[in-house]
Design a protein around this motif. Structure first.
Motif, PDB file in Angstrom:
ATOM      1  N   VAL A 149       0.843  -1.197   0.000  1.00 21.14           N
ATOM      2  CA  VAL A 149       0.000   0.000   0.000  1.00 21.14           C
ATOM      3  C   VAL A 149       0.880   1.250   0.000  1.00 21.14           C
ATOM      4  N   GLU A 150       2.008   1.185   0.704  1.00 27.49           N
ATOM      5  CA  GLU A 150       2.938   2.322   0.712  1.00 27.49           C
ATOM      6  C   GLU A 150       3.525   2.542  -0.678  1.00 27.49           C
ATOM      7  N   ASP A 151       3.810   1.465  -1.397  1.00 27.63           N
ATOM      8  CA  ASP A 151       4.263   1.603  -2.788  1.00 27.63           C
ATOM      9  C   ASP A 151       3.231   2.364  -3.617  1.00 27.63           C
ATOM     10  N   ALA A 152       1.964   1.977  -3.460  1.00 26.32           N
ATOM     11  CA  ALA A 152       0.888   2.660  -4.200  1.00 26.32           C
ATOM     12  C   ALA A 152       0.814   4.126  -3.795  1.00 26.32           C
ATOM     13  N   LEU A 170       1.907   9.828  -5.268  1.00 29.42           N
ATOM     14  CA  LEU A 170       2.663  11.074  -5.086  1.00 29.42           C
ATOM     15  C   LEU A 170       3.446  11.422  -6.353  1.00 29.42           C
ATOM     16  N   LYS A 171       4.086  10.426  -6.936  1.00 27.16           N
ATOM     17  CA  LYS A 171       4.898  10.645  -8.139  1.00 27.16           C
ATOM     18  C   LYS A 171       4.065  11.186  -9.301  1.00 27.16           C
ATOM     19  N   GLU A 210      -6.165   3.181  -7.100  1.00 25.72           N
ATOM     20  CA  GLU A 210      -5.914   3.029  -8.541  1.00 25.72           C
ATOM     21  C   GLU A 210      -4.496   2.533  -8.792  1.00 25.72           C
ATOM     22  N   PHE A 211      -3.547   3.081  -8.041  1.00 25.99           N
ATOM     23  CA  PHE A 211      -2.155   2.661  -8.222  1.00 25.99           C
ATOM     24  C   PHE A 211      -1.876   1.319  -7.562  1.00 25.99           C
ATOM     25  N   LEU A 212      -2.624   0.999  -6.517  1.00 24.31           N
ATOM     26  CA  LEU A 212      -2.481  -0.325  -5.922  1.00 24.31           C
ATOM     27  C   LEU A 212      -2.905  -1.396  -6.924  1.00 24.31           C
ATOM     28  N   GLU A 213      -3.962  -1.121  -7.663  1.00 27.03           N
ATOM     29  CA  GLU A 213      -4.404  -2.060  -8.698  1.00 27.03           C
ATOM     30  C   GLU A 213      -3.374  -2.192  -9.821  1.00 27.03           C
ATOM     31  N   LYS A 225       9.115  -0.558  -3.641  1.00 28.29           N
ATOM     32  CA  LYS A 225      10.033  -1.354  -2.825  1.00 28.29           C
ATOM     33  C   LYS A 225       9.598  -2.811  -2.653  1.00 28.29           C
ATOM     34  N   SER A 226       8.286  -3.065  -2.749  1.00 26.61           N
ATOM     35  CA  SER A 226       7.782  -4.411  -2.432  1.00 26.61           C
ATOM     36  C   SER A 226       7.434  -5.235  -3.661  1.00 26.61           C
ATOM     37  N   GLY A 227       7.658  -4.671  -4.853  1.00 24.45           N
ATOM     38  CA  GLY A 227       7.485  -5.431  -6.079  1.00 24.45           C
ATOM     39  C   GLY A 227       6.052  -5.724  -6.473  1.00 24.45           C
ATOM     40  N   PHE A 228       5.881  -6.808  -7.219  1.00 25.64           N
ATOM     41  CA  PHE A 228       4.587  -7.214  -7.790  1.00 25.64           C
ATOM     42  C   PHE A 228       3.572  -7.517  -6.697  1.00 25.64           C
TER      43      PHE A 228
END
Length: 464
Positions: free
Chosen positions: A396-399, A404-405, A418-421, A435-438
């Protein structure tokens, strides 16, 4: 082209200076209201959920041991799956109000067994029949055996407001020149049947299926006298939703051979099961308990600052209140914690309901603290916490970083989800900031929707 420019200029001037009844409202109606009203299937699918008006009763929709049940509910759940949308239920006990909600765009579908009539057909469309229904007179052993309508003499019959029963009785009264009195009430058929059984009122009218189910609870009910022969019953959509109607009818045709008859048997032809579901303290129809673990769930919810029904929704989603449940991945207990999480949060016996639940509560508090600064709004943060509980806060932090990006709102679950999906897309999960990949992020997004959907049901049917 010239006419179009003149029209646009006129609209701009009117919007700039304003009038009491604007040109747009006069010629096009209120856009926000009309937008809701004209929503057909493509709009519903784009929105992501369908809203259906249902009854809260032993055959329509209720909670039993934490599980959402009901004939109409299970039908609707299957329909929503076919349409690829979430299901949002709107409980409406007043039939006339259900039609108002439909016409105002507050619901997309009325999922009640309704007979078609000229009054109900105004701006609405009836689906293919779900089946046929008899209407019966309901009395008790003290009411006397009915062999003709004349036996009612000058009695009073109580009927549900908005149902077809009043019209049926009025037609009989006029044609046979009878003297009985008809009183309409907003109370549901089942409440009126209860009153007949308890001797508060002498007569009521109900669909035969509802009467049969309730006759199981009350041995002294007489439901043998039919008011009207079998008639088709259907669901209702707005007249300007032809694509929804077409898909609904296709679904009904596909389900008439097995699915609908099987559900009908489950709710109407197994009276003992119906009795226990309707009279259990763990039924929203008779009690206010969700599970045998309500008290420890309430204690845990107090530590979290949550509505206890929300924590109960999470427990239901994770384990169905089964203390010895073990997932394929090795998660255990009421809140299905993985072994490493059990150890980290001090759970020695995951099969002990209190111990495992409080371990899960401590984990949820940790996740809430993790997201608190980045997502200050409590209601938004809750969804981050639930997604993190399901898939891990690293994903979730990756998303959140991707959100933010790309310049979207990092405090909005709608944006971050949306980005988590997208974390199953190599263009995104290979980004250096990930950081956590796929991850199959769409499963976590659906998980949040499912928990919140159960919570909405618990809020509607179970008292705080």
């Amino acid at each position: 082209m010239k006419k179009a420019l003149i029209l646009l200029s006129s609209i701009a001037i009117l919007l700039l200076f304003g009038v009491q009844c604007t040109f747009i409202e006069k010629n096009f109606g209120s856009l926000s209201k009309k937008e809701t009203y004209i929503l057909d299937l493509p709009g519903i699918q784009n929105r992501g959920f369908i809203r259906a008006a249902v009854d809260n009763n032993s055959t329509g929709y209720y909670i039993y041991r934490g599980r959402r049940m009901g004939y109409e509910y299970e039908l609707l759940r299957d329909l929503a799956k076919r349409l690829n949308v979430q299901l949002h239920l709107v409980m409406v006990s007043d039939i006339d109000r259900a039609f108002d909600y439909l016409k105002e765009g507050k619901v997309d579908l009325i999922a009640m067994n309704l007979e078609k009539s000229s009054e109900r057909s105004d701006n609405t469309s009836f689906s293919h029949p779900l089946g046929k229904m008899n209407t019966v007179l309901v009395g008790n052993e003290n009411s006397g055996k009915i062999t003709s309508w004349e036996h009612l003499s000058s009695d009073t019959i109580y009927v549900r407001e908005g149902a077809v029963y009043k019209n049926q009785l009025c037609h009989l009264k006029d044609s046979l020149q009878l003297n009985y009195t008809i009183i309409t009430t907003p109370e549901h058929e089942e409440i009126l049947i209860d009153k007949v059984a308890e001797g508060e009122i002498k007569w009521t009218i109900a669909d035969q299926n509802i009467a049969q189910a309730n006759a199981t609870y009350y041995g002294g009910l007489d439901i043998s006298w039919k008011v009207q022969k079998e008639g088709d019953v259907s669901w209702v959509v707005r007249e300007n939703s032809p694509k929804l109607l077409s898909s609904l009818n296709t679904w009904l045709e596909d389900k008439q051979k097995r699915f609908i008859p099987d559900l009908y048997a489950k709710y109407f032809l197994t009276p003992k099961n119906s009795y226990f579901r309707s009279n259990s303290p763990f039924s929203s129809l008779a009690g206010n308990q969700i599970s045998v673990y309500d008290e420890i769930i309430k204690d845990g919810a107090e530590q979290l600052g949550w509505d206890w029904r929300l924590l109960a929704s999470l427990v239901y989603k994770e384990s169905r209140f089964d203390t010895v449940a073990t997932s394929y991945a090795g998660a255990k207990g009421l809140l299905q914690l993985m072994p490493v999480t059990l150890e980290r949060f001090g759970v020695e016996n995951p099969n002990d309901p209190s111990e495992s639940l409080m371990g899960g509560v401590r984990y949820l508090r940790y996740l809430d603290k993790f997201w608190m600064e980045r997502v200050p709004d409590t209601s938004e943060r809750l969804k981050f916490v639930l997604a993190s509980y399901n898939i891990g806060h690293g994903h979730v932090e990756d998303a959140w970083r991707l959100t933010l990006k790309y310049g979207k709102n990092t405090q909005s679950w709608a944006s971050v989800s949306e980005f988590l999906e997208l974390k199953s897309d190599p263009d995104y999960y290979r980004d250096p900031i990930v950081k956590s990949g796929f991850a199959k992020g769409h499963l976590a997004v659906n998980y949040v929707k499912d928990v919140m959907s159960v919570f909405e049901s618990y809020k509607a049917l179970v008292e705080p």
